[in-house]
Motif scaffolding. Structure first.
Motif, PDB file in Angstrom:
ATOM      1  N   LYS A   1       0.827  -1.199   0.000  1.00 34.54           N
ATOM      2  CA  LYS A   1       0.000   0.000   0.000  1.00 34.54           C
ATOM      3  C   LYS A   1       0.867   1.257   0.000  1.00 34.54           C
ATOM      4  CE  LYS A   1      -4.532   1.230   1.752  1.00 34.54           C
ATOM      5  NZ  LYS A   1      -5.579   0.940   2.752  1.00 34.54           N
ATOM      6  N   LYS A   2       0.392   2.294  -0.684  1.00 36.26           N
ATOM      7  CA  LYS A   2       1.122   3.558  -0.725  1.00 36.26           C
ATOM      8  C   LYS A   2       1.262   4.126   0.688  1.00 36.26           C
ATOM      9  CE  LYS A   2      -0.047   4.950  -5.440  1.00 36.26           C
ATOM     10  NZ  LYS A   2      -0.733   5.936  -6.306  1.00 36.26           N
ATOM     11  N   GLY A   3       2.452   4.590   0.998  1.00 36.52           N
ATOM     12  CA  GLY A   3       2.701   5.155   2.310  1.00 36.52           C
ATOM     13  C   GLY A   3       2.965   4.129   3.388  1.00 36.52           C
ATOM     14  N   GLY A   4       2.873   2.844   3.037  1.00 36.57           N
ATOM     15  CA  GLY A   4       3.103   1.789   4.017  1.00 36.57           C
ATOM     16  C   GLY A   4       4.449   1.128   3.806  1.00 36.57           C
ATOM     17  N   LYS A   5       4.718   0.125   4.605  1.00 37.94           N
ATOM     18  CA  LYS A   5       5.959  -0.622   4.473  1.00 37.94           C
ATOM     19  C   LYS A   5       5.655  -1.991   3.871  1.00 37.94           C
ATOM     20  CE  LYS A   5       5.692  -2.407   9.211  1.00 37.94           C
ATOM     21  NZ  LYS A   5       6.411  -2.569  10.497  1.00 37.94           N
ATOM     22  N   ASN A   6       6.702  -2.672   3.426  1.00 36.07           N
ATOM     23  CA  ASN A   6       6.536  -4.009   2.867  1.00 36.07           C
ATOM     24  C   ASN A   6       6.383  -5.012   4.009  1.00 36.07           C
ATOM     25  OD1 ASN A   6       6.862  -2.812   0.405  1.00 36.07           O
ATOM     26  ND2 ASN A   6       8.956  -3.504   0.100  1.00 36.07           N
ATOM     27  N   ASP A   7       5.142  -5.231   4.405  1.00 39.74           N
ATOM     28  CA  ASP A   7       4.839  -6.087   5.551  1.00 39.74           C
ATOM     29  C   ASP A   7       4.532  -7.498   5.047  1.00 39.74           C
ATOM     30  OD1 ASP A   7       3.895  -7.363   7.788  1.00 39.74           O
ATOM     31  OD2 ASP A   7       2.553  -5.739   8.410  1.00 39.74           O
TER      32      ASP A   7
END
Length: 365
Positions: free
Chosen positions: A93-99
């Motif tokens: 998701k934009k603004g998120g981290k690669n979780d």
């Protein structure tokens, strides 16, 4: 076949399937970095027919955090079918981290719906490369998927340097031809609303007729799909006007953070214009100025298409990334679904190989 015991979704995660319409799906694509043209509703409905599409949405505490569009097929009156997911799942998701836990729970949701509930074979071909591929492959394997390497290699343009550095890193021959093309009297006409789509299709057909290639019409199909997309998802189309005639067209995706060229066609009077070099440089400028991280120039094959390889290698230059896509992931607990799907895919691949041989024979004439 031994049944695998799969983990349930972690606490707070839920999923919905086939409970969204076309406009809402397209709106969701704009919220993710790893969205692509090939996950648009329009692409699926036109390429595969709307009735075969399935859409799964993963939520965590009511927030949508991952999505996937699949192609499905089922034999009548029998618990045999397949679910095919390419260029996905979408989970960054934009603004998120690669979780990785988002990816892990998305895989569990896909398993629960298509493998356990529908008894399908589930095949996922993400068509991506990652810096941390071993970790991502490990997530798939932990969730019970088998893995096969993807034989297709691609070239990526690294868009993190400045435009001056990107141009400096290009192949010397490619840069020389680009400089020559800059001195040719031509106009590049941008078309963001697909008003010249019919002209683009005509140029594609003209090129196919001239070269005598038999193919699957992917560029024509992409242009038809483009007509069906909302403006914010339409590809960027650029035409070359040379000697008062539209002689070439080039189009690229504006979705996600990885650029993809989708249409490239030259008419019969385009050879003196050197339009392809101008097109590719304009695409790179667009992607760099709009925050894209890299550009996937598509499949390469040094042996069967050395000219295409040299052109793309020249574009990407010294900092290019040549790498195979991450691979293919399968999961199935129904022997009959597995047998039917794999037999059909083998026949399809055989037909594609024959077609490729026909194209190569024609190119040697």
């Amino acid at each position: 076949m031994e049944l695998m015991v799969m983990r349930q979704l972690d606490e707070g995660y839920t999923y919905q399937v086939d409970n969204i319409d076309k406009n809402a799906w397209h709106n969701l694509l704009g919220k993710f970095n790893d969205s692509s043209f090939y996950q648009t509703w329009s692409y699926g409905a036109i390429s595969w027919e709307k009735e075969s599409l399935s859409h799964l949405i993963l939520r965590k505490n009511d927030e949508i955090i991952s999505i996937a569009q699949l192609r499905t097929a089922k034999l009548p009156l029998m618990p045999i079918g397949f679910a095919y997911l390419s260029w996905g799942p979408i989970w960054r998701k934009k603004g998120g981290k690669n979780d990785y836990e988002i990816l892990r729970n998305m895989l569990r949701a896909l398993y629960s719906e298509y493998v356990k509930k529908r008894l399908y074979l589930l095949r996922i071909i993400p068509k991506q490369i990652h810096d941390n591929e071993d970790a991502i492959i490990g997530v798939y394997k932990d969730e019970g998927f088998s893995w096969l390497p993807d034989p297709q290699k691609t070239i990526y343009v690294d868009l993190t340097p400045s435009l001056d550095e990107i141009r400096k890193n290009m192949g010397s021959g490619w840069k020389k031809t680009l400089r020559r093309s800059m001195n040719i009297d031509m106009d590049l006409i941008e078309d963001d609303e697909a008003s010249l789509n019919d002209t683009a299709i005509s140029l594609v057909r003209e090129m196919k007729k001239r070269k005598g290639f038999a193919d699957f019409g992917s560029m024509e199909n992409n242009l038809i799909i483009n007509n069906d997309l909302p403006n914010e998802l339409k590809m960027k189309l650029v035409f070359c006007k040379f000697e008062n005639e539209l002689v070439a067209v080039f189009g690229w995706s504006k979705i996600g953070e990885t650029g993809i060229p989708l249409v490239s066609a030259t008419g019969n009077n385009a050879s003196k214009s050197l339009a392809p070099h101008r097109f590719y440089w304009k695409m790179i400028e667009y992607y760099k100025n709009n925050g894209f991280r890299k550009c996937d120039l598509g499949g390469i094959n040094k042996k069967n298409n050395p000219g295409g390889y040299q052109f793309k290698a020249g574009v990407a230059g010294a900092t290019r990334i040549e790498k195979n896509y991450i691979g293919q992931f399968d999961l199935c607990e129904n022997y009959f679904s597995s047998f039917c799907f794999k037999t059909g895919m083998s026949f399809r691949q055989h037909c594609r190989s024959l077609l490729a041989k026909v194209n190569r024979m024609k190119s040697y004439r």
